[in-house]
Enzyme design. Structure first.
Site, mmCIF file in Angstrom:
data_model
loop_
_atom_site.group_PDB
_atom_site.id
_atom_site.type_symbol
_atom_site.label_atom_id
_atom_site.label_comp_id
_atom_site.label_asym_id
_atom_site.label_seq_id
_atom_site.Cartn_x
_atom_site.Cartn_y
_atom_site.Cartn_z
ATOM 1 N N ILE A 83 0.837 -1.196 0.000
ATOM 2 C CA ILE A 83 0.000 0.000 0.000
ATOM 3 C C ILE A 83 0.878 1.255 0.000
ATOM 4 O O ILE A 83 0.646 2.204 -0.763
ATOM 5 C CB ILE A 83 -0.947 0.008 1.206
ATOM 6 C CG1 ILE A 83 -1.910 -1.180 1.125
ATOM 7 C CG2 ILE A 83 -1.728 1.322 1.276
ATOM 8 C CD1 ILE A 83 -2.854 -1.139 -0.053
ATOM 9 N N SER B 153 12.398 -1.570 6.276
ATOM 10 C CA SER B 153 12.866 -2.629 5.378
ATOM 11 C C SER B 153 13.840 -2.025 4.376
ATOM 12 O O SER B 153 13.451 -1.202 3.536
ATOM 13 C CB SER B 153 11.680 -3.265 4.641
ATOM 14 O OG SER B 153 12.125 -4.052 3.549
ATOM 15 N N LYS C 107 0.800 -6.918 9.730
ATOM 16 C CA LYS C 107 -0.571 -7.173 9.270
ATOM 17 C C LYS C 107 -0.971 -8.643 9.188
ATOM 18 O O LYS C 107 -2.139 -8.939 8.952
ATOM 19 C CB LYS C 107 -0.772 -6.541 7.894
ATOM 20 C CG LYS C 107 0.084 -7.178 6.804
ATOM 21 C CD LYS C 107 -0.245 -6.620 5.441
ATOM 22 C CE LYS C 107 0.466 -7.385 4.339
ATOM 23 N NZ LYS C 107 0.076 -6.935 2.996
ATOM 24 N N SER D 74 -6.085 1.805 8.002
ATOM 25 C CA SER D 74 -6.545 0.724 8.871
ATOM 26 C C SER D 74 -7.061 -0.442 8.025
ATOM 27 O O SER D 74 -6.830 -0.490 6.816
ATOM 28 C CB SER D 74 -7.635 1.237 9.818
ATOM 29 O OG SER D 74 -7.924 0.270 10.812
ATOM 30 N N LYS E 136 -10.117 -5.848 9.507
ATOM 31 C CA LYS E 136 -9.859 -6.766 10.630
ATOM 32 C C LYS E 136 -9.916 -6.035 11.967
ATOM 33 O O LYS E 136 -9.886 -6.668 13.037
ATOM 34 C CB LYS E 136 -8.518 -7.456 10.432
ATOM 35 C CG LYS E 136 -8.538 -8.435 9.257
ATOM 36 C CD LYS E 136 -7.190 -9.010 8.952
ATOM 37 C CE LYS E 136 -7.295 -9.991 7.781
ATOM 38 N NZ LYS E 136 -7.795 -9.361 6.540
ATOM 39 N N GLY F 282 -3.106 -9.197 -4.502
ATOM 40 C CA GLY F 282 -1.712 -9.163 -4.920
ATOM 41 C C GLY F 282 -0.767 -8.512 -3.948
ATOM 42 O O GLY F 282 0.420 -8.375 -4.244
ATOM 43 N N SER F 283 -1.247 -8.072 -2.758
ATOM 44 C CA SER F 283 -0.324 -7.468 -1.804
ATOM 45 C C SER F 283 0.593 -8.533 -1.223
ATOM 46 O O SER F 283 0.292 -9.732 -1.266
ATOM 47 C CB SER F 283 -1.101 -6.767 -0.681
ATOM 48 O OG SER F 283 -1.879 -7.694 0.033
#
Length: 645
Positions: free
Chosen positions: A309, A331, A383, A422, A425, A466-467
């Site tokens: 994202i 990262s 996540k 957000s 979930k 696809g994430s």
């Protein structure tokens, strides 16, 4: 050198037009005077008409310069460009006729000559322009190929989209280096079937196009199909048929989006569809004017910039013309990758990368002080539900404490708008990941009511196709290995949309919230459409891979994982929602729960840093019960028992 070439080309055009006008006057005089088309006849006509020919040429030159028709690009000439050329010819003839009669009553030049003159001038000019256009238009040249005994060996391409888009695409294709020849057009335009556009047949529909592609593939012609817009989507061909076409060697292509074209003048080369794009619903198209108003010329900071994202947010704000882009991520590879991509595609964009962790408050404050952003998108998060069930301490430190640090830094730096990304979930969460994201929402709500001028927003949405680590790449890897494809429950459902569409809606929600400067905190839920059964998604992916579920690839049900829900909701049972824009819902609490204070966050952080997973998990749900204004018993009942693998 460029200016010199331009002046030379314009000089050649002016000279050619002057020569045509001279020839038109002489030819008109020859026709009227009855001189034969012999060298002697031409010479006699030239001797008699040359003063008028030179005057007409000079007059035409003056009009060309006055109306700037000499600047038109003849190799790209269209009907729009022909209009001024015809106008100048008619106007030149009219003025020439008026002066001729005013000065000598037409004594030296027959009147019929003056009537024939503009016709010859127009015909000869258009002939010259057409020759120049044909020399540059490959399709026009190839229309002569059959007479020369040559064969067109390019790959056949079927176009799918509106007729106006097909017309534009065909023009561009004729001037490009793409090795494709148009073989057919599929359009929704009524009455277009069985007709032709620029020599390309309009097909009767999707079925005829699919049959033609299969036939071409069987002959080894390496065909392709390109979707030009959203008027007809790949889904209308059917998942199973698309799978057969793909495995049969047919390329499924699309034209690039505005974000993909970028700001560096990238070419408009066609892109192959990714599997997740073929699974997606038809995307929602929204006006980008509010988005440009939000970020154009502004300093934008994105946390989690190396993630799925976050990286797409970077692309879209770069394409919308942000003034400066700061990218924060812990990262190294993810940050390096998005920084390199932004630099390649938008080389003039001011940017800076920060290899920082949102848990580190001191470094984060230094970053905000350095950047002084106008808009902040907070996408950094942990996540993965099963992983967070086993590591609740890490989930608290990143999702809750990290969000508090970002919000505090935004307030201190005078950020105009901060957006927290957000997830669905966070709705009635039975798992650690969802619970910590819901607490993070509460953190942002608390910051909105504290001192400071920063406008805060929360945008909540479901799964994105696809994430990184999501179900589609997992299924794809399982299919490539020959199966089985694993589904945790036959009835499990999820909401899905593509990453670009999700980010577009995030930006629209942000723009909407930015316009409500005096309203309450903006908590937005994206309209994700209808939920999709994961079992159906698995079958579709197998079919898109050209295989048959249950025969070539098995589907195996493994059972729900720790913290996993059968069905996801977008609005909590303690909330109410209403539509507040296209594909956007505004969410408010039914009952005001406990406010997330600095002391509450510090307590969560202290327990989490001690590494006590059980105590941290208990504290997460105790705090969440107070925030949601529900009893601890209700929360405990909603939480699935934790199971170890």
């Amino acid at each position: 050198m460029g200016i010199a070439n331009t002046l030379i080309i314009r000089g050649l055009k002016v000279t050619a037009r002057a020569g045509i006008r001279v020839a038109a006057v002489i030819a008109a005089y020859m026709l009227v005077a009855g001189h034969g088309l012999t060298p002697a006849g031409v010479l006699r006509a030239a001797e008699a008409a040359w003063p008028h020919a030179m005057a007409f040429a000079v007059l035409g030159l003056a009009l060309d310069l006055a109306f700037r028709t000499d600047r038109a690009l003849w190799r790209y000439v269209s009907i729009v460009d022909i209009g001024p050329l015809v106008r100048n010819s008619v106007l030149s003839a009219f003025i020439f006729l008026a002066f001729n009669f005013f000065l000598e009553r037409g004594a030296s030049l027959p009147r019929t000559t003056l009537l024939i003159l503009p016709v010859l001038d127009i015909v000869m000019t258009l002939a010259l322009v057409l020759v120049r256009r044909i020399a540059h238009d490959k399709d026009a040249l190839r229309s002569l190929v059959p007479f020369l005994g040559k064969q067109d060996d390019r790959s056949p391409l079927i176009l799918v989209g509106r007729m106006d888009r097909a017309d534009t695409f065909l023009r561009d294709l004729s001037r490009s280096e793409d090795d494709y020849r148009p073989a057919g057009i599929v359009t929704e335009s009524a009455g277009a079937a069985a007709r032709e556009l620029r020599g390309v047949k309009v097909l009767a529909g999707v079925q005829q196009a699919a049959d033609m592609l299969e036939e071409l593939a069987e002959r080894g012609a390496e065909p392709a199909i390109v979707f030009l817009d959203d008027s007809i989507s790949p889904a209308e061909f059917g998942v199973e048929r698309l799978g057969h076409l793909r495995t049969g060697g047919v390329k499924l292509l699309r034209t690039p989006s505005l974000v993909e074209v970028g700001g560096a003048g990238d070419d408009g080369a066609m892109r192959e569809f990714q599997l997740e794009e073929l699974l997606a619903r038809p995307p929602v198209r929204l006006d980008d004017a509010p988005l440009r108003a939000l970020v154009a010329g502004r300093r934008v900071l994105v946390t989690g910039a190396g993630g799925s994202i976050g990286s797409e947010i970077c692309r879209q704000v770069a394409s919308l013309g942000c003034g400066h882009l700061a990218m924060v991520d812990n990262s190294e590879f993810g940050l390096f990758k998005i920084d390199q991509e932004i630099g390649d595609r938008w080389p003039t964009l001011s940017r800076r990368e920060y290899l920082y962790d949102v848990r580190n408050k001191a470094l984060l404050n230094d970053c905000f002080e350095d950047v002084r952003p106008d808009v902040v998108f907070h996408a950094a998060a942990l996540k993965h539900v099963p992983l967070m069930e086993r590591h609740p301490c890490e989930s608290v430190l990143t999702n809750v404490v990290g969000t508090w640090n970002v919000a505090e830094a935004a307030n201190a730096a005078g950020v105009k708008h901060m957006v927290f990304i957000s997830t669905d979930k966070a709705v009635d969460p039975p798992n650690v990941m969802g619970a910590t994201k819901r607490l993070a929402e509460a953190v942002v709500r608390a910051q909105q009511t504290s001192a400071g001028n920063t406008r805060f927003s929360v945008v909540r949405f479901g799964n994105v196709l696809g994430s990184a680590g999501s179900v589609v790449p997992t299924f794809r890897a399982q299919i490539e290995r020959g199966g089985p494809v694993t589904v945790t429950h036959p009835d499990i459902e999820r909401y899905f949309m593509t990453i670009p569409e999700a980010v577009q809606l995030v930006l629209h929600a942000t723009a909407h919230s930015a316009r409500q400067t005096d309203g309450p905190l903006g908590v937005f839920v994206l309209d994700m459409g209808k939920p999709v059964k994961i079992m159906d998604l698995a079958r579709q992916l197998i079919e898109l891979s050209g295989k048959t579920p249950g025969r070539d690839i098995e589907i195996e049900v493994t059972g729900l994982r720790p913290g996993e829900k059968l069905f996801e909701e977008l609005v909590d049972s303690s909330e109410v929602s209403e539509m507040c824009g296209q594909s956007l819902m505004c969410v408010t609490d039914r009952i005001q729960g406990a406010r997330m204070t600095e002391q509450t966050v510090h307590k969560l952080e202290r327990v989490a840093r001690q590494g006590d997973d059980a105590a941290t998990r208990t504290l997460i749900f105790e705090t969440l019960a107070k925030v949601r204004a529900v009893s601890s018993e209700e929360m405990s009942a909603a939480v699935l028992p934790m199971r170890r693998a």
